[in-house]
Design a protein around this motif. Sequence first.
Motif, PDB file in Angstrom:
ATOM      1  N   TYR A 142       0.825  -1.202   0.000  1.00 57.01           N
ATOM      2  CA  TYR A 142       0.000   0.000   0.000  1.00 57.01           C
ATOM      3  C   TYR A 142       0.862   1.256   0.000  1.00 57.01           C
ATOM      4  N   ASP A 143       0.473   2.235  -0.800  1.00 57.74           N
ATOM      5  CA  ASP A 143       1.079   3.569  -0.782  1.00 57.74           C
ATOM      6  C   ASP A 143      -0.054   4.577  -0.812  1.00 57.74           C
ATOM      7  N   PHE A 144      -0.091   5.459   0.172  1.00 67.41           N
ATOM      8  CA  PHE A 144      -1.233   6.365   0.333  1.00 67.41           C
ATOM      9  C   PHE A 144      -1.493   7.199  -0.915  1.00 67.41           C
ATOM     10  N   PHE A 145      -0.428   7.692  -1.548  1.00 68.59           N
ATOM     11  CA  PHE A 145      -0.593   8.565  -2.703  1.00 68.59           C
ATOM     12  C   PHE A 145      -0.654   7.818  -4.037  1.00 68.59           C
ATOM     13  N   TYR A 146       0.119   6.748  -4.173  1.00 73.16           N
ATOM     14  CA  TYR A 146       0.325   6.193  -5.506  1.00 73.16           C
ATOM     15  C   TYR A 146      -0.153   4.753  -5.696  1.00 73.16           C
ATOM     16  N   ASP A 147      -0.600   4.102  -4.649  1.00 72.53           N
ATOM     17  CA  ASP A 147      -1.086   2.729  -4.819  1.00 72.53           C
ATOM     18  C   ASP A 147      -2.088   2.422  -3.711  1.00 72.53           C
ATOM     19  N   ASN A 148      -3.349   2.804  -3.943  1.00 76.45           N
ATOM     20  CA  ASN A 148      -4.368   2.610  -2.916  1.00 76.45           C
ATOM     21  C   ASN A 148      -5.675   2.131  -3.534  1.00 76.45           C
ATOM     22  N   CYS A 149      -6.746   2.175  -2.769  1.00 77.66           N
ATOM     23  CA  CYS A 149      -8.022   1.618  -3.234  1.00 77.66           C
ATOM     24  C   CYS A 149      -8.578   2.359  -4.440  1.00 77.66           C
ATOM     25  N   ALA A 150      -8.221   3.623  -4.623  1.00 77.35           N
ATOM     26  CA  ALA A 150      -8.709   4.400  -5.765  1.00 77.35           C
ATOM     27  C   ALA A 150      -7.785   4.272  -6.973  1.00 77.35           C
ATOM     28  N   THR A 151      -6.473   4.396  -6.755  1.00 78.62           N
ATOM     29  CA  THR A 151      -5.538   4.350  -7.879  1.00 78.62           C
ATOM     30  C   THR A 151      -5.542   2.993  -8.566  1.00 78.62           C
ATOM     31  N   ARG A 152      -5.841   1.932  -7.821  1.00 75.77           N
ATOM     32  CA  ARG A 152      -5.886   0.589  -8.423  1.00 75.77           C
ATOM     33  C   ARG A 152      -6.960   0.508  -9.513  1.00 75.77           C
ATOM     34  N   PHE A 153      -8.110   1.121  -9.282  1.00 75.80           N
ATOM     35  CA  PHE A 153      -9.168   1.084 -10.293  1.00 75.80           C
ATOM     36  C   PHE A 153      -8.880   2.078 -11.423  1.00 75.80           C
ATOM     37  N   ARG A 154      -8.260   3.209 -11.113  1.00 73.96           N
ATOM     38  CA  ARG A 154      -7.808   4.126 -12.168  1.00 73.96           C
ATOM     39  C   ARG A 154      -6.885   3.393 -13.133  1.00 73.96           C
ATOM     40  N   ASP A 155      -5.908   2.671 -12.564  1.00 76.21           N
ATOM     41  CA  ASP A 155      -4.945   1.948 -13.391  1.00 76.21           C
ATOM     42  C   ASP A 155      -5.607   0.815 -14.176  1.00 76.21           C
ATOM     43  N   LEU A 156      -6.587   0.158 -13.564  1.00 77.48           N
ATOM     44  CA  LEU A 156      -7.293  -0.925 -14.248  1.00 77.48           C
ATOM     45  C   LEU A 156      -8.049  -0.385 -15.465  1.00 77.48           C
ATOM     46  N   PHE A 157      -8.745   0.736 -15.289  1.00 71.85           N
ATOM     47  CA  PHE A 157      -9.474   1.333 -16.414  1.00 71.85           C
ATOM     48  C   PHE A 157      -8.510   1.716 -17.541  1.00 71.85           C
ATOM     49  N   GLU A 158      -7.368   2.286 -17.171  1.00 67.85           N
ATOM     50  CA  GLU A 158      -6.397   2.703 -18.188  1.00 67.85           C
ATOM     51  C   GLU A 158      -5.804   1.508 -18.917  1.00 67.85           C
ATOM     52  N   ASP A 159      -5.559   0.412 -18.186  1.00 69.84           N
ATOM     53  CA  ASP A 159      -4.997  -0.785 -18.813  1.00 69.84           C
ATOM     54  C   ASP A 159      -5.982  -1.420 -19.791  1.00 69.84           C
ATOM     55  N   VAL A 160      -7.247  -1.499 -19.400  1.00 66.59           N
ATOM     56  CA  VAL A 160      -8.248  -2.160 -20.239  1.00 66.59           C
ATOM     57  C   VAL A 160      -8.642  -1.282 -21.428  1.00 66.59           C
ATOM     58  N   LEU A 161      -8.807   0.021 -21.204  1.00 66.04           N
ATOM     59  CA  LEU A 161      -9.308   0.913 -22.256  1.00 66.04           C
ATOM     60  C   LEU A 161      -8.205   1.523 -23.113  1.00 66.04           C
ATOM     61  N   GLY A 162      -6.982   1.521 -22.591  1.00 70.55           N
ATOM     62  CA  GLY A 162      -5.857   2.022 -23.363  1.00 70.55           C
ATOM     63  C   GLY A 162      -5.990   3.485 -23.729  1.00 70.55           C
ATOM     64  N   ASP A 163      -5.527   3.822 -24.952  1.00 69.48           N
ATOM     65  CA  ASP A 163      -5.513   5.214 -25.402  1.00 69.48           C
ATOM     66  C   ASP A 163      -6.911   5.765 -25.678  1.00 69.48           C
ATOM     67  N   GLN A 164      -7.907   4.887 -25.736  1.00 70.28           N
ATOM     68  CA  GLN A 164      -9.276   5.366 -25.946  1.00 70.28           C
ATOM     69  C   GLN A 164      -9.787   6.199 -24.763  1.00 70.28           C
ATOM     70  N   LEU A 165      -9.258   5.898 -23.569  1.00 77.98           N
ATOM     71  CA  LEU A 165      -9.740   6.586 -22.366  1.00 77.98           C
ATOM     72  C   LEU A 165      -9.153   7.989 -22.287  1.00 77.98           C
ATOM     73  N   GLU A 166     -10.012   8.973 -22.172  1.00 72.15           N
ATOM     74  CA  GLU A 166      -9.583  10.363 -22.009  1.00 72.15           C
ATOM     75  C   GLU A 166     -10.123  10.912 -20.694  1.00 72.15           C
ATOM     76  N   TRP A 167      -9.198  11.320 -19.827  1.00 72.93           N
ATOM     77  CA  TRP A 167      -9.593  12.012 -18.600  1.00 72.93           C
ATOM     78  C   TRP A 167      -9.681  13.485 -18.957  1.00 72.93           C
ATOM     79  N   ARG A 168     -10.887  14.017 -19.172  1.00 72.95           N
ATOM     80  CA  ARG A 168     -11.039  15.374 -19.700  1.00 72.95           C
ATOM     81  C   ARG A 168     -11.123  16.459 -18.628  1.00 72.95           C
TER      82      ARG A 168
END
Length: 391
Positions: A142-168
């Motif tokens: 666990y890392d409070f800033f860079y590896d937590n319950c929220a960042t894990r799902f952010r990273d999962l979405f980015e891995d699955v959706l790739g360059d199609q995902l745009e955080w606007r």
Amino acid sequence: MRLKLLLVLCICSFLVNVSLAQSRTQLSDQAKISLLTMAPGDQLHSGFGHTALWIKDPLRRIDVVFNYGVFDFDTPNFYLKFMRGKLDYKLGAGRVGYLIAEARHDERSLIEQELDFTLAEKNAIYDFLLENIKPENRYYKYDFFYDNCATRFRDLFEDVLGDQLEWRREAEGITMRDYLDIYLDDKPWQDFGIDLVLGAPTDKMATKSDEMFLPDLLMYHTDSAFVGNRKLVKQKKFLYEAPAEVETSGFQILPKHITWMLCLLGIFLSVRHFKSKLNDVLFNRILFVITGLVGWIIFFLWFLSDHGATINNWNIIWAMPLNVFFAFMLFKKPAKNWHTLYYGIFGVSCFMLLGFFYVLPQSFHPAVFPIILYFTFKSFNLLYRTKKMNV
């Protein structure tokens, strides 16, 4: 009541985990995936909110909430591992009903964002989580800033959706420490303690990705996200809406009140000592010991832990670990030359820290200023008094 609720959650999570570990069913076209965001709670450990992912498929009879925020209080040397940044968190799974029950019990709003994934994307996410929840894969550092319950799902979405995902959504343009200050506004003493142990890396300007360490910010960025030409969020609603908080007014003792009081009291005692020989040794010894102990905590977190946010902590200049030892050498006769050398170096360091207080690469808590001010005064006062004692 709280203990019973946690016990039920643990038992149900265990049963769901066992069931999932044995299941590799593909989702049907009736499946939905929702990001769940629980509002911050009153306790420090819940004060930044929580994120989970809900997968429901009525045709396959799948209804499970995945959660990367699980840890075990029975872990050997739990607190030592937590301080050193070596505590294992893990992916858990449970029922949405128990998450709603916890939200009601703590009066924390729970928001669902149903996400617009294709069937292939849903199955890719589900397969990843099934693989990740296996006993050999579910643990992570666990890392409070860079590896937590929220960042894990952010990273999962980015891995699955790739360059199609745009955080606007644009970044707010504030630092990581600023975000902590906002969330700890009603917890001034916790904010003070956390500010003391977090170093210069916490003062970096938060990017879009950095902001998503906070569940609320992940939710806001998800609201504005697009996958190609489609919005990522299909619909958004409350699973539980907590009652509005009643603002309480009244005087509250803040850290800066205490530190200014200590600063002024210390200066008063020093002046009285000069005029009437009033003994101020005990006061200064206690202050030197306390700040020295704070310094050893900073030293430990900087050099002996894996926390990236606690390195390069400029607070160690005034919270010098050696203060613990020099506290017991105050006004010893005769004063050694290295005593006076230490007070001189310490005083000059604190004086320079005062001069550059607002331009250093690290932001200091306001309550620290009067401590540094007093130590600047006191170091030169001690330098004068130790030399006088040897005359």
